[in-house]
Design a protein around this motif. Structure first.
Motif, PDB file in Angstrom:
ATOM      1  N   GLY A  74       0.796  -1.218   0.000  1.00 58.05           N
ATOM      2  CA  GLY A  74       0.000   0.000   0.000  1.00 58.05           C
ATOM      3  C   GLY A  74       0.825   1.263   0.000  1.00 58.05           C
ATOM      4  N   PRO A  75       0.132   2.408   0.125  1.00 62.09           N
ATOM      5  CA  PRO A  75       0.833   3.695   0.071  1.00 62.09           C
ATOM      6  C   PRO A  75       1.791   3.931   1.224  1.00 62.09           C
ATOM      7  N   GLY A  76       1.684   3.143   2.300  1.00 63.48           N
ATOM      8  CA  GLY A  76       2.610   3.322   3.420  1.00 63.48           C
ATOM      9  C   GLY A  76       3.813   2.407   3.356  1.00 63.48           C
ATOM     10  N   GLY A  77       3.959   1.666   2.253  1.00 61.71           N
ATOM     11  CA  GLY A  77       5.074   0.744   2.121  1.00 61.71           C
ATOM     12  C   GLY A  77       6.412   1.449   2.081  1.00 61.71           C
ATOM     13  N   PHE A  78       7.451   0.709   2.432  1.00 63.13           N
ATOM     14  CA  PHE A  78       8.801   1.262   2.436  1.00 63.13           C
ATOM     15  C   PHE A  78       9.580   0.722   1.237  1.00 63.13           C
ATOM     16  N   VAL A  79      10.275   1.626   0.580  1.00 58.66           N
ATOM     17  CA  VAL A  79      10.999   1.298  -0.648  1.00 58.66           C
ATOM     18  C   VAL A  79      12.421   1.847  -0.533  1.00 58.66           C
ATOM     19  N   THR A  80      13.386   1.130  -1.113  1.00 59.34           N
ATOM     20  CA  THR A  80      14.773   1.609  -1.143  1.00 59.34           C
ATOM     21  C   THR A  80      14.939   2.661  -2.232  1.00 59.34           C
ATOM     22  N   ILE A  81      15.465   3.800  -1.849  1.00 62.76           N
ATOM     23  CA  ILE A  81      15.684   4.882  -2.811  1.00 62.76           C
ATOM     24  C   ILE A  81      16.872   4.520  -3.695  1.00 62.76           C
ATOM     25  N   PRO A  82      16.712   4.582  -5.022  1.00 57.71           N
ATOM     26  CA  PRO A  82      17.834   4.229  -5.905  1.00 57.71           C
ATOM     27  C   PRO A  82      18.911   5.317  -5.908  1.00 57.71           C
ATOM     28  N   VAL A  83      20.107   4.912  -6.312  1.00 56.10           N
ATOM     29  CA  VAL A  83      21.202   5.875  -6.480  1.00 56.10           C
ATOM     30  C   VAL A  83      21.013   6.571  -7.826  1.00 56.10           C
ATOM     31  N   VAL A  84      20.845   7.885  -7.814  1.00 55.37           N
ATOM     32  CA  VAL A  84      20.562   8.635  -9.045  1.00 55.37           C
ATOM     33  C   VAL A  84      21.702   9.582  -9.417  1.00 55.37           C
ATOM     34  N   ARG A  85      22.788   9.538  -8.695  1.00 54.71           N
ATOM     35  CA  ARG A  85      23.927  10.421  -8.984  1.00 54.71           C
ATOM     36  C   ARG A  85      24.454  10.145 -10.389  1.00 54.71           C
ATOM     37  N   GLY A  86      24.601  11.205 -11.159  1.00 53.55           N
ATOM     38  CA  GLY A  86      25.115  11.088 -12.518  1.00 53.55           C
ATOM     39  C   GLY A  86      24.047  10.896 -13.565  1.00 53.55           C
ATOM     40  N   MET A  87      22.762  10.755 -13.159  1.00 48.92           N
ATOM     41  CA  MET A  87      21.681  10.539 -14.118  1.00 48.92           C
ATOM     42  C   MET A  87      21.126  11.868 -14.610  1.00 48.92           C
ATOM     43  N   ALA A  88      20.414  11.823 -15.741  1.00 48.44           N
ATOM     44  CA  ALA A  88      19.679  12.984 -16.215  1.00 48.44           C
ATOM     45  C   ALA A  88      18.495  13.232 -15.276  1.00 48.44           C
ATOM     46  N   PRO A  89      18.158  14.491 -14.968  1.00 45.55           N
ATOM     47  CA  PRO A  89      17.080  14.761 -14.007  1.00 45.55           C
ATOM     48  C   PRO A  89      15.749  14.121 -14.404  1.00 45.55           C
ATOM     49  N   GLU A  90      15.395  14.141 -15.699  1.00 45.49           N
ATOM     50  CA  GLU A  90      14.118  13.582 -16.129  1.00 45.49           C
ATOM     51  C   GLU A  90      14.062  12.083 -15.869  1.00 45.49           C
ATOM     52  N   LEU A  91      15.142  11.384 -16.157  1.00 43.13           N
ATOM     53  CA  LEU A  91      15.169   9.940 -15.943  1.00 43.13           C
ATOM     54  C   LEU A  91      15.118   9.602 -14.462  1.00 43.13           C
ATOM     55  N   ALA A  92      15.858  10.371 -13.643  1.00 40.49           N
ATOM     56  CA  ALA A  92      15.854  10.130 -12.196  1.00 40.49           C
ATOM     57  C   ALA A  92      14.467  10.374 -11.612  1.00 40.49           C
ATOM     58  N   GLN A  93      13.799  11.452 -12.031  1.00 42.47           N
ATOM     59  CA  GLN A  93      12.460  11.756 -11.526  1.00 42.47           C
ATOM     60  C   GLN A  93      11.482  10.653 -11.902  1.00 42.47           C
ATOM     61  N   GLN A  94      11.542  10.190 -13.150  1.00 43.99           N
ATOM     62  CA  GLN A  94      10.647   9.121 -13.585  1.00 43.99           C
ATOM     63  C   GLN A  94      10.848   7.860 -12.751  1.00 43.99           C
ATOM     64  N   GLN A  95      12.094   7.508 -12.492  1.00 47.00           N
ATOM     65  CA  GLN A  95      12.392   6.301 -11.720  1.00 47.00           C
ATOM     66  C   GLN A  95      11.862   6.407 -10.297  1.00 47.00           C
ATOM     67  N   LEU A  96      12.017   7.579  -9.677  1.00 42.91           N
ATOM     68  CA  LEU A  96      11.538   7.765  -8.306  1.00 42.91           C
ATOM     69  C   LEU A  96      10.014   7.787  -8.238  1.00 42.91           C
ATOM     70  N   GLU A  97       9.375   8.439  -9.193  1.00 45.39           N
ATOM     71  CA  GLU A  97       7.908   8.501  -9.183  1.00 45.39           C
ATOM     72  C   GLU A  97       7.298   7.128  -9.405  1.00 45.39           C
ATOM     73  N   GLU A  98       7.939   6.298 -10.215  1.00 43.05           N
ATOM     74  CA  GLU A  98       7.432   4.951 -10.423  1.00 43.05           C
ATOM     75  C   GLU A  98       7.487   4.116  -9.145  1.00 43.05           C
ATOM     76  N   LEU A  99       8.413   4.465  -8.243  1.00 39.30           N
ATOM     77  CA  LEU A  99       8.523   3.766  -6.951  1.00 39.30           C
ATOM     78  C   LEU A  99       7.571   4.339  -5.905  1.00 39.30           C
ATOM     79  N   GLY A 100       6.862   5.426  -6.244  1.00 33.79           N
ATOM     80  CA  GLY A 100       5.869   5.981  -5.320  1.00 33.79           C
ATOM     81  C   GLY A 100       6.326   7.179  -4.528  1.00 33.79           C
ATOM     82  N   PHE A 101       7.451   7.798  -4.881  1.00 38.37           N
ATOM     83  CA  PHE A 101       7.941   8.961  -4.147  1.00 38.37           C
ATOM     84  C   PHE A 101       7.452  10.250  -4.795  1.00 38.37           C
TER      85      PHE A 101
END
Length: 637
Positions: A367-394
């Motif tokens: 559910g929406p209260g689940g815990f997820v590991t934040i990926p390492v986004v250093r060195g990525m393009a901002p658009e790609l990093a944002q998409q990856q984080l939003e897909e994980l629910g952040f």
């Protein structure tokens, strides 16, 4: 945001803290010339009416309170699309910082802090405000000794106690059982949170712990808070009783509000002071009536469970509460009935708790209260990093941040950091690199090298280049960037700089032998070419060095030099042109390298053949003369 002027009045100085809904900055109120704390809502939340209303509600709720133990709110407004709240600035630490530093607090420290918190909370409860997010992070301990409650961002009117869909607002470790199970909060929910805080001050740890928030929430709903003295034997029994009273699972058995709890805390403080810091173990002189009744009921139930001890139960109950039924059979029948009723109630409670556990398990996993590991986004393009984080629910926000390693326009990191675990819906801030921080460059030309390096300490200064010049050795001639170009007025932090430093003048080797000249130039750091240039010299004897010829411009260490060696003066024998035609004699002399002047004369003894050279003089034929000198010839008329 640092340096920005908010609403033409508040100059932002530095960041103090960051939360899920807003960031708090230290600012200067230019109108009243005082320091304030300004709380600015995150930009991505400004369009969400729920968050915006909650932010404005905090200002209104806190502004209703005027109490020395509550953080004052001075102003609230909006600058462009940015909502802000101006509060009293208190330099100091939080109660969380104190607990981390000290581990456990003394009885006196705990009671002093509780008195201050309860005084401020009493004012809030009297005004009809329930805080709903009491925790050590929201208790401020100022440097001057003041203790204040802050952060009324989750506060609500006491009458609006049903929070459907928001039962888990606040911090899991301090949520009351009714908030966990029914989503209902009132003044007694704040009291529960204070009881947990009191336990933590006395023991240095929270009463309920687990790897997942679901486990902690389940313990709040089902388990009894242990006695602080079970963790810290120095805790007096009176404080055990206060913690048990304030953390009762049934809200009806807790203090009705902060004022009731404060009265009891003050009474305990008085008794401890009168008894030298402790009371006799088991004393109930100041135990709240509700808690005493509960302890009595506990004794009654535990005694009634044993048929063999029915009479003892009857005598004990009569001793404590007055006359009761004397007949043993009647007492046993009543006890059995109570057990049947309690068994049905327990069965229903088990069903309810199972459903709660299943729902809570879903909420904190898939559910929406689940815990997820934040990926390492250093060195990525901002658009790609944002998409990856939003897909994980952040929720994703972004900020510019200078970085000396990550190219501009690329993600340099995140907050929270990659590889950390966070709840879905948590805001993750992407830090987009703006490249190295630009710093003003000091003009170091003419400085000694060590002073120049100190002046440019914010940059990466490599090995210096030694260049020969007319400046004294060690003086900086130039400073260049990584491409060898002159430095601009501002340059990136930790970016490469090369200093060009004077090596002094090239040694003067005129008049030295070839060996001595070679040694002098080599010692100065130059390379001497084996090829030599030879020239005539009137001033330098043949075989000696006229000078050193440079092959590069400018001349730097290890550059090649060519020695110019003297051949001595350039002397030529003057041809004897006597008796030849003037034109022929002139041509002969010029071919030998001389300049010719012709003087017409009448020869002695009369006229000669016209146009003939009578004699060559100055000098006469056969003498040695420097090439290019002038020879005068005498021609007959």
């Amino acid at each position: 945001m640092i340096g920005r002027l908010i609403d033409g009045r508040y100059q932002v100085r530095s960041r103090i803290a960051r939360g899920g809904m807003a960031t708090v900055y230290l600012a200067t109120d230019l109108r009243l010339e005082r320091r304030v704390a300004i709380k600015i809502m995150h930009g991505h939340l400004a369009d969400d009416s729920t968050f915006k209303n909650r932010f404005v509600q905090e200002a209104r709720q806190a502004a209703r309170l005027a109490h020395p133990n509550v953080v004052n709110v001075f102003d609230q407004g909006q600058d462009s699309d940015m909502a802000y709240l101006v509060m009293e600035y208190l330099p100091g630490i939080t109660l969380r910082d104190l607990i981390k530093d000290r581990g456990t607090l003394t009885t006196e420290q705990t009671l002093d802090i509780m008195e201050a918190i309860l005084s401020g909370l009493s004012a809030a409860h009297k005004a009809g405000i329930v805080h709903r997010d009491l925790k050590p992070e929201n208790v401020l301990l100022a440097d001057d000794g003041r203790i204040k409650i802050g952060d009324f961002g989750l506060a609500r009117a006491a009458s609006a106690n049903t929070a459907t869909g928001q039962a888990l607002l606040g911090t899991i470790a301090y949520l009351s059982p009714e908030l966990v199970t029914r989503g209902i909060a009132d003044t007694r929910s704040d009291i529960y949170a204070l009881g947990i805080m009191m336990f933590e001050m006395l023991t240095g740890e929270q009463p309920f712990q687990g790897e997942q928030p679901m486990q902690i929430a389940y313990q709040h709903a089902n388990d009894t808070v242990p006695l602080p003295s079970s963790k810290n034997p120095r805790v007096p029994v009176e404080l055990d009783e206060l913690v048990l009273w304030s953390t009762e699972k049934d809200p009806e058995k807790r203090p009705r509000d902060a004022k009731a709890f404060l009265d009891q805390v003050l009474e305990v403080s008085r008794h401890l002071h009168e008894n030298g810091g402790t009371l006799a173990v088991g004393s109930t002189a100041v135990m709240p009536a509700a808690l005493a009744t509960e302890l009595l009921e506990t004794d009654r139930f535990s005694t009634a469970e044993s048929n063999a001890e029915t009479q003892a139960f009857t005598q004990k109950a009569r001793h404590k509460t007055g006359p009761v039924v004397d007949d043993s059979a009647t007492a046993l029948t009543a006890a059995a009935a109570r057990r049947r009723r309690r068994g049905g109630w327990i069965f229903g409670l088990v069903i309810l708790l199972a459903a709660l556990a299943a729902g809570t398990g879903w909420y904190f996993s898939a559910g929406p209260g689940g815990f997820v590991t934040i990926p390492v986004v250093r060195g990525m393009a901002p658009e790609l990093a944002q998409q990856q984080l939003e897909e994980l629910g952040f929720e994703v926000a972004s900020e510019q941040r200078s970085d000396v390693e990550i190219p501009a326009g690329t993600v340099s990191g995140s907050s929270p950091d990659g590889q950390t675990t966070a709840q879905k819906g948590t805001q993750v801030t992407l830090y987009v690199s703006s490249g190295p921080k630009m710093i003003a460059v000091t003009d170091v030309v003419g400085m000694p090298e060590d002073q120049a390096r100190a002046a440019l300490a914010d940059f990466a200064i490599g090995d210096s280049i030694r260049q020969f010049s007319d400046q004294a050795a060690g003086v900086v001639l130039a400073a260049t960037d990584g491409a060898g170009q002159p430095l601009p007025a501002e340059y990136g932090e930790r970016q490469p700089i090369t200093l060009v430093v004077s090596a002094g003048a090239i040694p003067d080797v005129a008049g030295l032998s070839v060996d001595d000249a070679t040694a002098a130039l080599t010692q100065a750091g130059l390379t001497v070419s084996p090829d030599q240039q030879e020239d005539f010299s009137d001033d330098v004897d043949a075989g000696l060095v006229i000078g050193a010829i440079t092959q590069t411009d400018p001349v730097r260490a290890n550059d090649p030099m060519v020695l110019n060696v003297s051949k001595g003066p350039d002397l030529v024998e003057v041809p004897d042109v006597s008796g030849v035609n003037v034109a022929e004699g002139k041509a002969t002399l010029e071919a030998a390298g001389f300049t010719v002047e012709v003087n017409s004369i009448i020869p002695e003894g009369g006229w000669g053949l016209p146009g003939l050279v009578v004699s060559s003089t100055d000098p006469a034929g056969g003498e040695q003369l420097k090439r290019g000198s002038t020879v005068t010839i005498q021609a007959s008329l």
